[in-house]
Design a protein around this motif. Structure first.
Motif, PDB file in Angstrom:
ATOM      1  N   GLY A 120       0.864  -1.088  -0.077  1.00 23.69           N
ATOM      2  CA  GLY A 120      -0.115   0.021  -0.062  1.00 23.69           C
ATOM      3  C   GLY A 120       0.757   1.265  -0.085  1.00 23.69           C
ATOM      4  N   THR A 121       2.048   1.298  -0.014  1.00 21.23           N
ATOM      5  CA  THR A 121       3.230   2.459   0.151  1.00 21.23           C
ATOM      6  C   THR A 121       2.720   3.136  -1.249  1.00 21.23           C
ATOM      7  N   LEU A 122       2.584   2.373  -2.354  1.00 25.61           N
ATOM      8  CA  LEU A 122       2.487   3.049  -3.799  1.00 25.61           C
ATOM      9  C   LEU A 122       1.384   2.352  -4.424  1.00 25.61           C
ATOM     10  N   THR A 123       0.659   2.963  -5.324  1.00 27.92           N
ATOM     11  CA  THR A 123      -0.505   2.839  -5.938  1.00 27.92           C
ATOM     12  C   THR A 123      -0.489   1.804  -7.234  1.00 27.92           C
ATOM     13  N   GLY A 124       0.700   2.174  -7.823  1.00 32.30           N
ATOM     14  CA  GLY A 124       0.783   1.200  -8.927  1.00 32.30           C
ATOM     15  C   GLY A 124       2.015   1.481  -9.850  1.00 32.30           C
ATOM     16  N   THR A 125       2.233   0.722 -10.946  1.00 30.57           N
ATOM     17  CA  THR A 125       3.451   0.867 -11.786  1.00 30.57           C
ATOM     18  C   THR A 125       3.126   0.275 -13.042  1.00 30.57           C
ATOM     19  N   VAL A 126       3.892   0.394 -13.897  1.00 32.76           N
ATOM     20  CA  VAL A 126       3.802  -0.296 -15.291  1.00 32.76           C
ATOM     21  C   VAL A 126       5.165  -1.285 -15.420  1.00 32.76           C
ATOM     22  N   ALA A 127       4.840  -2.526 -15.892  1.00 36.01           N
ATOM     23  CA  ALA A 127       5.717  -3.490 -15.802  1.00 36.01           C
ATOM     24  C   ALA A 127       6.039  -4.022 -17.332  1.00 36.01           C
ATOM     25  N   GLN A 128       7.182  -4.187 -17.774  1.00 29.35           N
ATOM     26  CA  GLN A 128       7.621  -4.980 -18.829  1.00 29.35           C
ATOM     27  C   GLN A 128       7.449  -6.700 -18.601  1.00 29.35           C
ATOM     28  N   ASN A 129       7.410  -7.126 -19.632  1.00 35.00           N
ATOM     29  CA  ASN A 129       7.389  -8.651 -19.523  1.00 35.00           C
ATOM     30  C   ASN A 129       8.545  -9.372 -19.841  1.00 35.00           C
ATOM     31  N   PRO A 130       9.904  -9.499 -18.958  1.00 30.00           N
ATOM     32  CA  PRO A 130      11.162  -9.954 -19.468  1.00 30.00           C
ATOM     33  C   PRO A 130      11.078 -11.539 -19.546  1.00 30.00           C
ATOM     34  N   ILE A 139      15.174 -20.187 -38.141  1.00 27.16           N
ATOM     35  CA  ILE A 139      16.060 -21.478 -38.545  1.00 27.16           C
ATOM     36  C   ILE A 139      15.229 -22.337 -39.354  1.00 27.16           C
ATOM     37  N   LYS A 140      13.945 -22.420 -39.459  1.00 21.69           N
ATOM     38  CA  LYS A 140      13.282 -23.354 -40.100  1.00 21.69           C
ATOM     39  C   LYS A 140      12.733 -22.603 -41.458  1.00 21.69           C
ATOM     40  N   GLY A 141      13.123 -21.438 -41.459  1.00 24.60           N
ATOM     41  CA  GLY A 141      12.718 -20.541 -42.835  1.00 24.60           C
ATOM     42  C   GLY A 141      11.349 -20.123 -42.872  1.00 24.60           C
ATOM     43  N   GLU A 142      10.846 -20.117 -41.603  1.00 20.31           N
ATOM     44  CA  GLU A 142       9.466 -19.462 -41.463  1.00 20.31           C
ATOM     45  C   GLU A 142       9.542 -17.940 -41.405  1.00 20.31           C
ATOM     46  N   LYS A 143       8.431 -17.352 -41.679  1.00 21.56           N
ATOM     47  CA  LYS A 143       8.342 -15.811 -41.878  1.00 21.56           C
ATOM     48  C   LYS A 143       7.892 -15.021 -40.485  1.00 21.56           C
ATOM     49  N   VAL A 144       8.763 -14.354 -40.010  1.00 28.62           N
ATOM     50  CA  VAL A 144       8.581 -13.539 -38.776  1.00 28.62           C
ATOM     51  C   VAL A 144       8.167 -12.153 -39.084  1.00 28.62           C
ATOM     52  N   ARG A 145       7.305 -11.773 -37.943  1.00 24.73           N
ATOM     53  CA  ARG A 145       7.069 -10.058 -37.838  1.00 24.73           C
ATOM     54  C   ARG A 145       8.430  -9.480 -37.454  1.00 24.73           C
ATOM     55  N   ARG A 146       8.711  -8.231 -38.228  1.00 26.59           N
ATOM     56  CA  ARG A 146       9.731  -7.502 -37.897  1.00 26.59           C
ATOM     57  C   ARG A 146       9.569  -6.917 -36.399  1.00 26.59           C
ATOM     58  N   ASN A 147       8.436  -6.566 -36.123  1.00 29.18           N
ATOM     59  CA  ASN A 147       8.550  -5.887 -34.522  1.00 29.18           C
ATOM     60  C   ASN A 147       7.472  -6.729 -33.867  1.00 29.18           C
ATOM     61  N   ILE A 148       8.007  -7.492 -32.706  1.00 32.94           N
ATOM     62  CA  ILE A 148       7.080  -8.171 -31.967  1.00 32.94           C
ATOM     63  C   ILE A 148       6.933  -7.700 -30.562  1.00 32.94           C
ATOM     64  N   ASP A 149       5.982  -6.961 -30.098  1.00 34.56           N
ATOM     65  CA  ASP A 149       5.466  -6.414 -29.193  1.00 34.56           C
ATOM     66  C   ASP A 149       5.115  -7.400 -27.908  1.00 34.56           C
ATOM     67  N   THR A 150       6.076  -7.190 -26.895  1.00 30.29           N
ATOM     68  CA  THR A 150       5.789  -8.487 -25.595  1.00 30.29           C
ATOM     69  C   THR A 150       5.024  -7.790 -24.500  1.00 30.29           C
ATOM     70  N   GLY A 151       4.342  -6.543 -24.844  1.00 29.60           N
ATOM     71  CA  GLY A 151       3.313  -5.978 -24.069  1.00 29.60           C
ATOM     72  C   GLY A 151       3.774  -5.486 -22.819  1.00 29.60           C
ATOM     73  N   VAL A 152       2.550  -4.538 -22.232  1.00 32.42           N
ATOM     74  CA  VAL A 152       3.129  -3.896 -20.740  1.00 32.42           C
ATOM     75  C   VAL A 152       2.008  -4.336 -19.778  1.00 32.42           C
ATOM     76  N   ASP A 153       2.414  -4.635 -18.629  1.00 30.09           N
ATOM     77  CA  ASP A 153       1.482  -4.842 -17.541  1.00 30.09           C
ATOM     78  C   ASP A 153       1.093  -3.686 -16.657  1.00 30.09           C
ATOM     79  N   ILE A 154      -0.191  -3.450 -16.194  1.00 34.24           N
ATOM     80  CA  ILE A 154      -0.202  -2.408 -15.196  1.00 34.24           C
ATOM     81  C   ILE A 154      -0.337  -3.012 -13.965  1.00 34.24           C
ATOM     82  N   ILE A 155       0.388  -2.994 -12.885  1.00 37.17           N
ATOM     83  CA  ILE A 155       0.444  -3.567 -11.665  1.00 37.17           C
ATOM     84  C   ILE A 155      -0.277  -2.697 -10.722  1.00 37.17           C
TER      85      ILE A 155
END
Length: 317
Positions: A259-269, A284-300
């Protein structure tokens, strides 16, 4: 003489190709080799990235290795570490780059040697990267600003302590831009005193802000470590206000839980580590991948702080 140089060049290319082929042939169980280069090993954030990557190695049947500058040789520095890895001819390089201009030429050597480069954590301007896997730091900043604004009123002042060099940092500058945008949209004024002195600290900057702007009602910092320093100053001044950081380290989440702080934003390491290996496997398997993959942000917040702490505690055991 010219013919002689052409012959020598062809031989050099042939030998380099053969060296790579022999290295791959000698690998255990003929598994693909992926090397993950972190910025360091000792911080909680990077340990969680490593845990995610190691889970990926097991699940995708990859001969993987996680390294950091200084732990492959007596010499320090990301550039030297990358040069050493280049000689190993991995199938894919996963790297958390720093802001040094010297990193890009070395990463281009991997690309020239047909070794795909996946960036994690910081999306530097590497033209021929295969993908970036990590946080969209501008969006993280926007969410942090929205979270802080939701606890304040239009017209309030918010302290933003940072160092002057943070404005050119590939991660921190994006967080500052995103937060400022959200706070401006909410009618909240951002006050700061960026300091150029190498001997300065977030505590000193925060103290200066409170002296010049005694009506500050909240604080945003670009990292949780900065937030913890700013919180110390707030408490020393006998004040109580929301202090929002970023990253989601356990010390910050503990303060939210009690309860000291109300919240923060967190990465997803953990996701950054795991998804980077999943992406490497696809490459490695030759599959296409997206150039930018966003791993998101959590509100704690207090509601989910214990759940997040339990999850991180399990990863770090």
């Amino acid at each position: 003489m010219r013919k002689k140089w052409i012959v020598l060049f062809v031989m050099a290319v042939f030998l380099a190709t053969m060296a790579g082929a022999i290295t791959k042939f000698l690998r255990k169980d003929n598994k693909p080799k992926v090397v993950v280069v972190l910025q360091e090993r000792n911080l909680q954030y990077w340990n969680i990235v490593r845990t995610g990557a190691e889970k990926g190695f097991r699940e995708f049947d990859i001969d993987g290795e996680v390294v950091a500058p200084g732990n492959k040789s007596k010499k320090d520095g990301l550039e030297y570490t990358l040069e050493s890895i280049l000689n190993e001819h991995p199938d894919v390089l996963v790297v958390a780059p720093n802001e040094s201009p010297a990193v890009i030429p070395i990463l281009n050597k991997f690309i020239e040697n047909k070794i795909p480069v996946l960036l994690i954590d910081a999306d530097i301007p590497l033209e021929h990267k295969t993908a970036y896997i990590g946080t969209n730091n501008f969006e993280l900043g926007k969410k942090a600003g929205e979270l802080l604004a939701s606890q304040l009123q239009p017209g309030d002042e918010v302290a933003l302590p940072f160092f002057a060099e943070d404005l050119t940092h590939p991660i921190l500058s994006e967080r500052i831009k995103g937060t400022t945008l959200s706070l401006d949209a909410a009618g909240i004024k951002v006050v700061t005193e960026p300091n150029h002195s190498q001997s300065s600290s977030i505590k000193k900057i925060m103290t200066t802000i409170l002296q010049k702007h005694p009506d500050v009602k909240g604080v945003y910092t670009t990292t949780d470590l900065y937030a913890l320093e700013a919180l110390t100053v707030v408490e020393e001044h006998g004040l109580k206000m929301p202090v929002i950081g970023a990253d989601g380290i356990m010390e910050m989440i503990e303060l939210i839980k009690d309860g000291t702080l109300t919240g923060t934003v967190a990465q997803n390491p953990y996701d950054i580590g795991y998804i980077s290996i999943e992406t490497a496997s696809k490459v490695i398997k030759g599959e296409k991948v997206r150039r930018n993959i966003d791993t998101g942000v959590d509100i704690i917040s207090k509601d989910n702080a214990k759940l997040k702490l339990d999850f991180m505690g399990d990863l770090l055991r």
